[in-house]
Design an enzyme around this catalytic site. Structure first.
Site, PDB file in Angstrom:
ATOM      1  N   GLU A 126      30.368  69.487  35.458  1.00 55.42           N
ATOM      2  CA  GLU A 126      29.524  69.005  36.554  1.00 55.42           C
ATOM      3  C   GLU A 126      29.748  67.494  36.680  1.00 55.42           C
ATOM      4  O   GLU A 126      29.504  66.750  35.729  1.00 55.42           O
ATOM      5  CB  GLU A 126      28.056  69.340  36.280  1.00 55.42           C
ATOM      6  CG  GLU A 126      27.060  68.708  37.236  1.00 55.42           C
ATOM      7  CD  GLU A 126      27.325  69.032  38.719  1.00 55.42           C
ATOM      8  OE1 GLU A 126      27.355  70.221  39.068  1.00 55.42           O
ATOM      9  OE2 GLU A 126      27.504  68.079  39.492  1.00 55.42           O
ATOM     10  N   CYS A 136      20.426  72.347  45.680  1.00 57.70           N
ATOM     11  CA  CYS A 136      19.063  72.871  45.828  1.00 57.70           C
ATOM     12  C   CYS A 136      18.057  72.028  45.039  1.00 57.70           C
ATOM     13  O   CYS A 136      17.026  71.619  45.566  1.00 57.70           O
ATOM     14  CB  CYS A 136      19.017  74.325  45.372  1.00 57.70           C
ATOM     15  SG  CYS A 136      17.348  74.990  45.342  1.00 57.70           S
ATOM     16  N   CYS A 143      16.658  72.105  48.696  1.00 58.94           N
ATOM     17  CA  CYS A 143      15.429  72.927  48.808  1.00 58.94           C
ATOM     18  C   CYS A 143      14.220  72.329  48.096  1.00 58.94           C
ATOM     19  O   CYS A 143      13.132  72.244  48.686  1.00 58.94           O
ATOM     20  CB  CYS A 143      15.646  74.312  48.217  1.00 58.94           C
ATOM     21  SG  CYS A 143      17.293  74.979  48.395  1.00 58.94           S
ATOM     22  N   LYS A 162      13.074  68.744  49.314  1.00 60.42           N
ATOM     23  CA  LYS A 162      12.715  68.931  50.732  1.00 60.42           C
ATOM     24  C   LYS A 162      11.346  69.600  50.853  1.00 60.42           C
ATOM     25  O   LYS A 162      10.471  69.154  51.588  1.00 60.42           O
ATOM     26  CB  LYS A 162      13.811  69.772  51.406  1.00 60.42           C
ATOM     27  CG  LYS A 162      13.626  70.125  52.861  1.00 60.42           C
ATOM     28  CD  LYS A 162      12.845  71.398  53.109  1.00 60.42           C
ATOM     29  CE  LYS A 162      13.186  72.617  52.340  1.00 60.42           C
ATOM     30  NZ  LYS A 162      14.276  73.433  52.840  1.00 60.42           N
ATOM     31  N   TYR A 201      18.864  74.222  60.463  1.00 59.01           N
ATOM     32  CA  TYR A 201      17.847  74.205  59.407  1.00 59.01           C
ATOM     33  C   TYR A 201      17.413  72.775  59.070  1.00 59.01           C
ATOM     34  O   TYR A 201      16.236  72.437  59.102  1.00 59.01           O
ATOM     35  CB  TYR A 201      18.425  74.789  58.119  1.00 59.01           C
ATOM     36  CG  TYR A 201      18.521  76.278  58.039  1.00 59.01           C
ATOM     37  CD1 TYR A 201      17.541  77.015  57.379  1.00 59.01           C
ATOM     38  CD2 TYR A 201      19.606  76.966  58.567  1.00 59.01           C
ATOM     39  CE1 TYR A 201      17.644  78.386  57.253  1.00 59.01           C
ATOM     40  CE2 TYR A 201      19.710  78.343  58.445  1.00 59.01           C
ATOM     41  CZ  TYR A 201      18.727  79.045  57.790  1.00 59.01           C
ATOM     42  OH  TYR A 201      18.821  80.397  57.665  1.00 59.01           O
ATOM     43  N   GLU A 235      13.824  70.916  59.840  1.00 53.39           N
ATOM     44  CA  GLU A 235      12.943  70.666  58.702  1.00 53.39           C
ATOM     45  C   GLU A 235      12.644  69.163  58.582  1.00 53.39           C
ATOM     46  O   GLU A 235      11.485  68.756  58.436  1.00 53.39           O
ATOM     47  CB  GLU A 235      13.572  71.218  57.417  1.00 53.39           C
ATOM     48  CG  GLU A 235      13.631  72.752  57.443  1.00 53.39           C
ATOM     49  CD  GLU A 235      14.213  73.380  56.188  1.00 53.39           C
ATOM     50  OE1 GLU A 235      14.858  72.668  55.398  1.00 53.39           O
ATOM     51  OE2 GLU A 235      14.011  74.599  55.999  1.00 53.39           O
ATOM     52  N   GLY A 294      25.688  70.783  59.970  1.00 52.97           N
ATOM     53  CA  GLY A 294      26.365  71.783  59.157  1.00 52.97           C
ATOM     54  C   GLY A 294      26.880  71.213  57.849  1.00 52.97           C
ATOM     55  O   GLY A 294      26.803  70.006  57.602  1.00 52.97           O
ATOM     56  N   HIS A 331      -8.524  91.802  56.101  1.00 51.96           N
ATOM     57  CA  HIS A 331      -9.178  90.943  57.083  1.00 51.96           C
ATOM     58  C   HIS A 331     -10.069  89.898  56.421  1.00 51.96           C
ATOM     59  O   HIS A 331     -10.728  90.223  55.448  1.00 51.96           O
ATOM     60  CB  HIS A 331     -10.032  91.839  58.002  1.00 51.96           C
ATOM     61  CG  HIS A 331     -10.615  91.092  59.151  1.00 51.96           C
ATOM     62  ND1 HIS A 331      -9.848  90.626  60.199  1.00 51.96           N
ATOM     63  CD2 HIS A 331     -11.895  90.728  59.404  1.00 51.96           C
ATOM     64  CE1 HIS A 331     -10.641  90.007  61.054  1.00 51.96           C
ATOM     65  NE2 HIS A 331     -11.875  90.047  60.607  1.00 51.96           N
ATOM     66  N   GLU A 347      -2.460  90.187  58.480  1.00 52.34           N
ATOM     67  CA  GLU A 347      -2.926  91.498  58.954  1.00 52.34           C
ATOM     68  C   GLU A 347      -2.288  91.858  60.297  1.00 52.34           C
ATOM     69  O   GLU A 347      -2.200  93.030  60.664  1.00 52.34           O
ATOM     70  CB  GLU A 347      -4.451  91.558  59.051  1.00 52.34           C
ATOM     71  CG  GLU A 347      -5.054  90.697  60.146  1.00 52.34           C
ATOM     72  CD  GLU A 347      -6.584  90.792  60.192  1.00 52.34           C
ATOM     73  OE1 GLU A 347      -7.114  91.909  60.208  1.00 52.34           O
ATOM     74  OE2 GLU A 347      -7.245  89.726  60.187  1.00 52.34           O
TER      75      GLU A 347
HETATM   76  P1  NDP Z   1      23.086  74.607  60.488  1.00 43.73           P
HETATM   77  O1  NDP Z   1      24.311  75.432  60.490  1.00 43.73           O
HETATM   78  O2  NDP Z   1      21.776  75.230  60.307  1.00 43.73           O
HETATM   79  O3  NDP Z   1      23.020  73.792  61.864  1.00 43.73           O
HETATM   80  C1  NDP Z   1      24.060  72.963  62.258  1.00 43.73           C
HETATM   81  C2  NDP Z   1      23.677  72.308  63.557  1.00 43.73           C
HETATM   82  O4  NDP Z   1      24.655  71.333  63.875  1.00 43.73           O
HETATM   83  C3  NDP Z   1      23.653  73.282  64.731  1.00 43.73           C
HETATM   84  O5  NDP Z   1      22.645  72.883  65.602  1.00 43.73           O
HETATM   85  C4  NDP Z   1      25.030  73.110  65.359  1.00 43.73           C
HETATM   86  O6  NDP Z   1      25.021  73.279  66.756  1.00 43.73           O
HETATM   87  C5  NDP Z   1      25.322  71.653  65.079  1.00 43.73           C
HETATM   88  N1  NDP Z   1      26.740  71.398  64.832  1.00 43.73           N
HETATM   89  C6  NDP Z   1      27.586  72.102  64.069  1.00 43.73           C
HETATM   90  N2  NDP Z   1      28.791  71.533  64.032  1.00 43.73           N
HETATM   91  C7  NDP Z   1      28.719  70.434  64.822  1.00 43.73           C
HETATM   92  C8  NDP Z   1      29.652  69.448  65.211  1.00 43.73           C
HETATM   93  N3  NDP Z   1      30.906  69.468  64.809  1.00 43.73           N
HETATM   94  N4  NDP Z   1      29.219  68.445  66.036  1.00 43.73           N
HETATM   95  C9  NDP Z   1      27.950  68.420  66.474  1.00 43.73           C
HETATM   96  N5  NDP Z   1      27.039  69.343  66.134  1.00 43.73           N
HETATM   97  C10 NDP Z   1      27.410  70.344  65.327  1.00 43.73           C
HETATM   98  O7  NDP Z   1      23.395  73.458  59.421  1.00 43.73           O
HETATM   99  P2  NDP Z   1      22.463  72.469  58.600  1.00 43.73           P
HETATM  100  O8  NDP Z   1      23.301  71.265  58.375  1.00 43.73           O
HETATM  101  O9  NDP Z   1      21.145  72.320  59.241  1.00 43.73           O
HETATM  102  O10 NDP Z   1      22.261  73.244  57.231  1.00 43.73           O
HETATM  103  C11 NDP Z   1      23.402  73.668  56.493  1.00 43.73           C
HETATM  104  C12 NDP Z   1      23.152  74.984  55.811  1.00 43.73           C
HETATM  105  O11 NDP Z   1      22.289  74.770  54.717  1.00 43.73           O
HETATM  106  C13 NDP Z   1      22.457  76.008  56.696  1.00 43.73           C
HETATM  107  O12 NDP Z   1      23.379  76.801  57.374  1.00 43.73           O
HETATM  108  C14 NDP Z   1      21.663  76.812  55.727  1.00 43.73           C
HETATM  109  O13 NDP Z   1      22.415  77.909  55.318  1.00 43.73           O
HETATM  110  C15 NDP Z   1      21.440  75.879  54.556  1.00 43.73           C
HETATM  111  N6  NDP Z   1      20.031  75.418  54.543  1.00 43.73           N
HETATM  112  C16 NDP Z   1      19.052  76.345  54.370  1.00 43.73           C
HETATM  113  C17 NDP Z   1      17.729  75.957  54.371  1.00 43.73           C
HETATM  114  C18 NDP Z   1      16.658  76.996  54.204  1.00 43.73           C
HETATM  115  O14 NDP Z   1      16.968  78.085  53.752  1.00 43.73           O
HETATM  116  N7  NDP Z   1      15.423  76.721  54.572  1.00 43.73           N
HETATM  117  C19 NDP Z   1      17.329  74.576  54.533  1.00 43.73           C
HETATM  118  C20 NDP Z   1      18.437  73.687  54.737  1.00 43.73           C
HETATM  119  C21 NDP Z   1      19.739  74.110  54.735  1.00 43.73           C
HETATM  120  P3  NDP Z   1      25.080  74.686  67.518  1.00 43.73           P
HETATM  121  O15 NDP Z   1      24.412  75.704  66.659  1.00 43.73           O
HETATM  122  O16 NDP Z   1      24.320  74.434  68.778  1.00 43.73           O
HETATM  123  O17 NDP Z   1      26.509  74.963  67.730  1.00 43.73           O
END
Ligand code: NDP
Length: 448
Positions: free
Chosen positions: A35, A43, A48, A51, A179, A183, A264, A437, A442
């Site tokens: 690591e 996480c 997670c 956050k 996500y 958040e 993303g 209730h 419910e």
């Molecule tokens: P997400 O995949 O959820 O969202 C990415 C966002 O960025 C979308 O709105 C997408 O637009 C936009 N996007 C993607 N690529 C580009 C780009 N090249 N240029 C501009 N905009 C772009 O990613 P997050 O970063 O929010 O989170 C990453 C991952 O982490 C999630 O997929 C999830 O699996 C995990 N996560 C889970 C959580 C939970 O379980 N509560 C909390 C936080 C993260 P569009 O969709 O409109 O194309």
């Protein structure tokens, strides 16, 4: 059999790597885990866990306001001290990091605090130059935030830095509408920032049921969050006063104090020696089979570095399945159907199974039930926020194929309901259960 240093060498001690290491060692394997940063991974260290603690902290902003309607004498302006929340959260992260480390040590896993790169089917090289060999290598290095390629992008932060800020900005622009964006929009808004979300499309949280995400959008706008849709970054300019002006397509420039990218996450496969070792990648993610095996027989991968679902509990399941299969004489593969997920937005949303449109496409005949209600706590608080629960059923059998919710505590409620969905229960079976209730949950047995 060849004489290796270890039975298993794991790269990455995040949620998946830690589980695989610990379980493989408990099954009797000689295990080392490398690591380069901190045990616990995304996480625990910068995802997670911290956050969710920030979400709890931010929620007090509304709770304190609502408390007045319940008779509590709360000053109109309550003071909030960000460093207190930040430092307490980071202290808790340290505690969990310690607990993870302890668990590995207690199971006899050797922790190597160095970066490791793959040099062959059975070998890795550590940052100090030494080589280690293992019968199997498991890559569990996770992913990192993607940052758009645009001039001035270096002035923005990602969620990694959000946990360490000196102060909460007055104005923040969050890029992306998934996500992390939703958040953190809730967190920053509650902590007093003006939040603008910009996204390249018109969708927030693509993949979730349309009615539920529409409700989140509506509530977010009602709270004062701003949205810029169909917007792509053109340039980010830092002014002499330190403010950032974001130039984007289809909209006037926006000036803020901070920009956060939540667009993303990208698998951490760069410079890991994988291509040279012959491991096949798909857009940077390791391609694996149902046994988590890559294109090289002795190299495996789990979690966010693979081309599957980027969720902590999924990585943990994959780590457990890998260890049980290869070291516990118990072949196991992960079932990827009906995985519940939640967005800890404000209010939170959660879902399991097919969305209404997916179900229509897949099954043809469906029946949809819903409950659109104002939780009683919101009513007394004078808070005009409605919850929405939606159940999607197979039109022929009545079997529930999807359950989607937005409202207070829905992630807690959905976890229990997801068991019933996974078990294949029908709407009629839900309705046979007497309502508890008065609760919000419910509504699950009262849907029309
Ligand atoms: P997400 O995949 O959820 O969202 C990415 C966002 O960025 C979308 O709105 C997408 O637009 C936009 N996007 C993607 N690529 C580009 C780009 N090249 N240029 C501009 N905009 C772009 O990613 P997050 O970063 O929010 O989170 C990453 C991952 O982490 C999630 O997929 C999830 O699996 C995990 N996560 C889970 C959580 C939970 O379980 N509560 C909390 C936080 C993260 P569009 O969709 O409109 O194309």
């Amino acid at each position: 059999m060849a004489d290796y240093d270890y039975d298993l060498f794991v790269i990455g001690a995040g949620s998946g790597g830690t589980r695989a290491s610990r379980v493989a060692a408990a099954h009797g394997a000689r295990v080392a885990v490398a690591e380069e940063y901190r045990v616990g991974g995304t996480c625990v260290i910068r995802g997670c866990v911290p956050k969710k603690l920030l979400i709890y902290g931010a929620h007090f902003a509304e709770d304190l306001k609502d408390a007045k309607r319940f008779g509590w004498q709360v000053p109109d302006e309550c003071a909030f001290d960000w460093p207190t929340l930040r430092d307490n959260v980071l202290e808790e992260v340290d505690r969990i990091n310690g607990a993870y480390t302890q668990t590995l040590e207690n199971h006899g896993v050797e922790i190597i605090h160095q970066r490791a790169v793959v040099t062959g089917p059975h070998s890795v090289r550590l940052a100090d130059g030494s080589e280690k060999t293992a019968e199997r290598i498991l890559v569990a290095v996770g992913a990192h935030p993607a940052v758009p390629d645009c001039p001035g992008a270096e002035h923005g932060i990602t969620s990694n830095e959000a946990f360490h800020l000196d102060a909460i900005p007055k104005r923040i622009l969050i890029a992306g509408a998934g996500y992390i964006a939703n958040e953190f929009a809730g967190i920053f808004h509650q902590l007093g920032a003006h939040v603008t979300i910009m996204n390249r499309t018109q969708d927030i949280l693509r993949g979730y049921d349309l009615s539920i995400r529409d409700r989140l959008l509506q509530i977010s706008m009602m709270k004062g969050l701003e949205f810029k849709f169909d917007a792509t970054f053109q340039q980010l300019v830092k002014g002499e006063d330190g403010c950032l002006t974001v130039h984007m397509s289809n909209h006037e420039p926006v000036t803020v104090d901070m920009v956060m990218f939540a667009t993303g996450r990208v698998p951490n496969t760069r410079d890991l020696g994988l291509e040279a070792a012959g491991v096949a990648l798909d857009r940077g993610a390791i391609v694996v089979d149902a046994q988590n095996r890559s294109s090289i027989d002795s190299i495996f991968a789990i979690g966010d570095v693979t081309n599957r679902i980027q969720l902590t509990p999924v990585a943990i399941r994959e780590g457990q399945a890998f260890a049980d299969t290869f070291y516990g004489n118990k072949p196991t593969s992960v079932d990827y159907t009906n995985i519940p997920s939640a967005v800890f937005s404000h209010p939170p949303m959660a879902g399991v199974g097919l969305t209404e449109s997916e179900a229509k496409q897949k099954l043809g005949s469906i029946r949809v039930y819903s409950s659109d209600f104002r939780p009683m706590k919101n009513v007394l608080a004078g808070r005009n926020e409605r919850a929405l629960y939606k159940m999607v059923c197979d039109g022929e059998t009545g079997r529930i194929v999807g359950l989607h919710m937005i409202g207070p505590d829905v992630p807690e409620i959905l976890q229990a309901a997801a068991i019933a969905v996974k078990a294949g229960l029908t709407k009629a079976q839900f309705d046979e259960t007497v309502a508890l209730h008065p609760t919000m949950a419910e509504e699950l047995v009262l849907m029309k």
